[in-house]
Motif scaffolding. Structure first.
Motif, PDB file in Angstrom:
ATOM      1  N   UNK A  86      71.201  59.327   3.552  1.00 13.78           N
ATOM      2  CA  UNK A  86      71.878  58.253   4.282  1.00 13.78           C
ATOM      3  C   UNK A  86      73.047  58.825   5.085  1.00 13.78           C
ATOM      4  N   UNK A  87      73.802  59.754   4.469  1.00 16.91           N
ATOM      5  CA  UNK A  87      74.902  60.391   5.185  1.00 16.91           C
ATOM      6  C   UNK A  87      74.427  61.151   6.410  1.00 16.91           C
ATOM      7  N   UNK A  88      73.278  61.820   6.277  1.00 18.46           N
ATOM      8  CA  UNK A  88      72.729  62.552   7.428  1.00 18.46           C
ATOM      9  C   UNK A  88      72.316  61.584   8.540  1.00 18.46           C
ATOM     10  N   UNK A  89      71.755  60.431   8.148  1.00 19.49           N
ATOM     11  CA  UNK A  89      71.361  59.444   9.162  1.00 19.49           C
ATOM     12  C   UNK A  89      72.590  58.905   9.897  1.00 19.49           C
ATOM     13  N   UNK A  90      73.679  58.673   9.174  1.00 15.96           N
ATOM     14  CA  UNK A  90      74.903  58.190   9.813  1.00 15.96           C
ATOM     15  C   UNK A  90      75.520  59.264  10.711  1.00 15.96           C
ATOM     16  N   UNK A  91      75.395  60.526  10.303  1.00 21.62           N
ATOM     17  CA  UNK A  91      75.873  61.618  11.164  1.00 21.62           C
ATOM     18  C   UNK A  91      75.120  61.618  12.493  1.00 21.62           C
ATOM     19  N   UNK A  92      73.813  61.368  12.414  1.00 26.51           N
ATOM     20  CA  UNK A  92      73.022  61.306  13.649  1.00 26.51           C
ATOM     21  C   UNK A  92      73.460  60.137  14.527  1.00 26.51           C
ATOM     22  N   UNK A  93      73.838  59.022  13.903  1.00 22.27           N
ATOM     23  CA  UNK A  93      74.312  57.873  14.684  1.00 22.27           C
ATOM     24  C   UNK A  93      75.580  58.255  15.443  1.00 22.27           C
ATOM     25  N   UNK A  94      76.529  58.886  14.744  1.00 21.18           N
ATOM     26  CA  UNK A  94      77.778  59.259  15.406  1.00 21.18           C
ATOM     27  C   UNK A  94      77.552  60.317  16.487  1.00 21.18           C
ATOM     28  N   UNK A  95      76.626  61.221  16.216  1.00 22.59           N
ATOM     29  CA  UNK A  95      76.416  62.342  17.137  1.00 22.59           C
ATOM     30  C   UNK A  95      75.664  61.907  18.398  1.00 22.59           C
ATOM     31  N   UNK A  96      74.675  61.038  18.220  1.00 23.67           N
ATOM     32  CA  UNK A  96      73.797  60.711  19.343  1.00 23.67           C
ATOM     33  C   UNK A  96      74.043  59.323  19.941  1.00 23.67           C
ATOM     34  N   UNK A 140      59.114  48.808  -7.853  1.00 20.97           N
ATOM     35  CA  UNK A 140      58.719  50.186  -8.119  1.00 20.97           C
ATOM     36  C   UNK A 140      59.479  51.212  -7.291  1.00 20.97           C
ATOM     37  N   UNK A 141      60.251  50.756  -6.333  1.00 20.67           N
ATOM     38  CA  UNK A 141      60.935  51.696  -5.461  1.00 20.67           C
ATOM     39  C   UNK A 141      62.229  51.104  -4.936  1.00 20.67           C
ATOM     40  N   UNK A 142      63.060  51.984  -4.394  1.00 22.86           N
ATOM     41  CA  UNK A 142      64.304  51.582  -3.744  1.00 22.86           C
ATOM     42  C   UNK A 142      64.182  51.899  -2.264  1.00 22.86           C
ATOM     43  N   UNK A 143      64.508  50.920  -1.423  1.00 24.26           N
ATOM     44  CA  UNK A 143      64.408  51.079   0.024  1.00 24.26           C
ATOM     45  C   UNK A 143      65.803  50.968   0.622  1.00 24.26           C
ATOM     46  N   UNK A 144      66.199  51.991   1.377  1.00 22.81           N
ATOM     47  CA  UNK A 144      67.490  51.983   2.073  1.00 22.81           C
ATOM     48  C   UNK A 144      67.197  52.099   3.570  1.00 22.81           C
ATOM     49  N   UNK A 145      67.712  51.146   4.319  1.00 23.95           N
ATOM     50  CA  UNK A 145      67.513  51.131   5.772  1.00 23.95           C
ATOM     51  C   UNK A 145      68.841  51.382   6.472  1.00 23.95           C
ATOM     52  N   UNK A 146      68.848  52.332   7.392  1.00 25.78           N
ATOM     53  CA  UNK A 146      70.026  52.623   8.212  1.00 25.78           C
ATOM     54  C   UNK A 146      69.664  52.286   9.661  1.00 25.78           C
ATOM     55  N   UNK A 147      70.375  51.337  10.245  1.00 27.53           N
ATOM     56  CA  UNK A 147      70.068  50.880  11.606  1.00 27.53           C
ATOM     57  C   UNK A 147      71.324  50.954  12.468  1.00 27.53           C
ATOM     58  N   UNK A 148      71.153  51.277  13.737  1.00 32.37           N
ATOM     59  CA  UNK A 148      72.296  51.323  14.648  1.00 32.37           C
ATOM     60  C   UNK A 148      71.951  50.578  15.929  1.00 32.37           C
ATOM     61  N   UNK A 149      72.980  50.320  16.750  1.00 34.88           N
ATOM     62  CA  UNK A 149      72.771  49.618  18.016  1.00 34.88           C
ATOM     63  C   UNK A 149      72.949  50.557  19.209  1.00 34.88           C
ATOM     64  N   UNK A 150      72.650  51.838  18.990  1.00 36.97           N
ATOM     65  CA  UNK A 150      72.785  52.823  20.052  1.00 36.97           C
ATOM     66  C   UNK A 150      71.678  52.734  21.086  1.00 36.97           C
ATOM     67  N   UNK A 151      71.606  53.716  21.949  1.00 25.19           N
ATOM     68  CA  UNK A 151      70.611  53.692  23.041  1.00 25.19           C
ATOM     69  C   UNK A 151      69.197  53.995  22.587  1.00 25.19           C
ATOM     70  N   UNK A 152      69.015  54.409  21.342  1.00 28.64           N
ATOM     71  CA  UNK A 152      67.680  54.753  20.878  1.00 28.64           C
ATOM     72  C   UNK A 152      67.319  56.193  21.209  1.00 28.64           C
ATOM     73  N   UNK A 153      66.156  56.606  20.735  1.00 29.08           N
ATOM     74  CA  UNK A 153      65.696  57.982  20.949  1.00 29.08           C
ATOM     75  C   UNK A 153      64.507  57.948  21.901  1.00 29.08           C
ATOM     76  N   UNK A 154      64.569  58.693  22.987  1.00 28.30           N
ATOM     77  CA  UNK A 154      63.430  58.732  23.909  1.00 28.30           C
ATOM     78  C   UNK A 154      62.173  59.216  23.212  1.00 28.30           C
ATOM     79  N   UNK A 155      61.041  58.732  23.653  1.00 25.45           N
ATOM     80  CA  UNK A 155      59.775  59.113  23.039  1.00 25.45           C
ATOM     81  C   UNK A 155      59.538  60.618  23.194  1.00 25.45           C
ATOM     82  N   UNK A 156      59.171  61.246  22.071  1.00 24.80           N
ATOM     83  CA  UNK A 156      58.898  62.676  22.079  1.00 24.80           C
ATOM     84  C   UNK A 156      60.133  63.542  21.865  1.00 24.80           C
TER      85      UNK A 156
END
Length: 404
Positions: free
Chosen positions: A309-319, A335-351
């Motif tokens: 989760x910390x790595x995903x947040x680092x990507x949000x700040x960086x990109x 049976x499982x734990x689901x953690x979702x990290x979502x941001x309102x940034x510009x998104x990632x271009x395809x590819x």
């Protein structure tokens, strides 16, 4: 001002010890009285008199021993039971055959039950069954044959002692449950009091600094941003659910003890509440949504998931930039734990991800997907240009670090 510690003691077991003390004293006098009224039935009265002198002295000398579980040691119980068994086996030597044939009382009579009951109160029904067995054998040996009245008395002592031992175990469990409930109630009140004090003081000051800093601008704006982050972190800390309530109540001689609340020390490999590890990520621009109950995972797996989760947040700040907002959502599935990290940034271009991996920049591949793969879980990244990015992390509840 030093912290005061209020200690409350609860014990439904203590009255049983007091009753046992009175029982031993009264039954000792009762046994002596039976001997005096049936003196003619004893061919060797001297044997009985010596035994009653020992029984009288022992009962009076050991009254403090049967006033609490701490004082009633295993050694005392063993000697006490031995005195009872000795009295039963000495009965044929002291009394005549007519006394034995008519089912007359043994030398200790019903005093013997006090020894068995001490085992029951001290150790529960298993100890009671252990003590009842030699008493039953001694009574059968004393009579020479399993007569109806002897069998009746043996079964009565057996059932009664085991039942009392079971009741004592239930009472102890109830005490621990009640003590735990009182600790939780006390901790909740203290948390609410701290939340009120902090809300009336610190949080309002931090919120004011954030607003004023945004208006002034410059370095004050940065100070305001930091104050806003600290406000969110502090608000999360004092909110319910994330503060460990208290340690388990202890059993002392006086019963269950409720002491001042303190944080428990967790087993290094034991389960840990994932919410506690993710709460520090909450900030002014990072919202954290959690279930109301604890989300338990093995500690190594929880740490790896939190790092992902910390790595995903680092990507949000960086990109996505410093102004991008992010949301963390924790879902506790059967049976499982689901953690979702979502941001309102510009998104990632395809590819773009495939291109980054080809260029040797493996942040997402290693920091996120690699961690989840080692846990036996999965990481799914969904990004639409202009609509932000969503990373969904799934970990099975029996996950262990290093899983393949």
């Amino acid at each position: 001002m030093p912290k005061r510690e209020r200690v409350m003691r609860m014990s439904v077991e203590q009255p049983l010890w007091r009753a046992l003390t009175a029982y031993r004293l009264l039954t000792m006098l009762y046994a002596v009285g039976l001997f005096a009224t049936a003196y003619d039935e004893y061919d060797h009265a001297g044997v009985a008199i010596v035994y009653y002198v020992v029984l009288f002295v022992w009962t009076l000398a050991t009254l403090p021993r049967v006033q609490s579980a701490a004082a009633c040691t295993k050694r005392f119980l063993a000697v006490d039971l031995a005195i009872a068994l000795t009295g039963i086996l000495l009965t044929p030597l002291a009394a005549n055959d007519q006394h034995i044939h008519n089912g007359g009382p043994t030398l200790p009579s019903i005093w013997t039950a006090g020894s068995v009951l001490a085992y029951a109160i001290k150790g529960g029904w298993r100890w009671a069954a252990f003590a009842s067995t030699p008493v039953a054998a001694a009574n059968l040996i004393e009579r020479g044959a399993p007569a109806r009245d002897t069998v009746h008395n043996v079964i009565l002592v057996w059932v009664a002692s085991i039942a009392i031992g079971y009741v004592v175990e239930v009472a102890r469990a109830s005490e621990r449950t009640l003590a735990r409930a009182l600790e939780i109630e006390a901790a909740t009140r203290e948390r609410e009091r701290l939340a009120r004090d902090i809300h009336d003081g610190v949080l309002q000051v931090l919120a004011m600094v954030q607003r004023r800093g945004a208006v002034i601008g410059g370095e004050a704006a940065e100070l305001g941003r930091m104050a806003g982050e600290q406000e969110v972190a502090l608000r999360t800390l004092v909110s319910g659910g994330l503060v460990p309530i208290s340690r388990v109540s202890e059993d002392a001689a006086e019963g269950a003890v409720v002491r001042a609340v303190e944080e428990p020390s967790y087993d290094e490999d034991g389960p840990v509440d994932l919410r506690v590890l993710l709460a520090p990520y909450a900030a002014a621009k990072v919202s954290f949504a959690e279930p109301g109950a604890a989300v338990l995972l093995p500690r190594p797996a929880a740490r790896e998931l939190a790092a992902a989760v910390g790595a995903a947040l680092d990507n949000v700040r960086r990109h996505a930039g410093e102004d991008a907002r992010a949301w963390i959502l924790v879902e506790d599935e059967p049976d499982e734990v689901v953690v979702t990290v979502r941001d309102d940034g510009p998104g990632i271009p395809e590819g773009r991800l495939a291109q980054a991996e080809g260029e040797g920049r493996l942040g997402v591949a290693l920091s996120i997907r690699g961690r989840l793969r080692d846990l036996g879980g999965s990481a799914e990244l969904i990004s639409v240009p202009g609509q932000g990015t969503e990373v969904e992390l799934k970990v099975p509840k029996d996950a262990k670090a290093g899983h393949r």
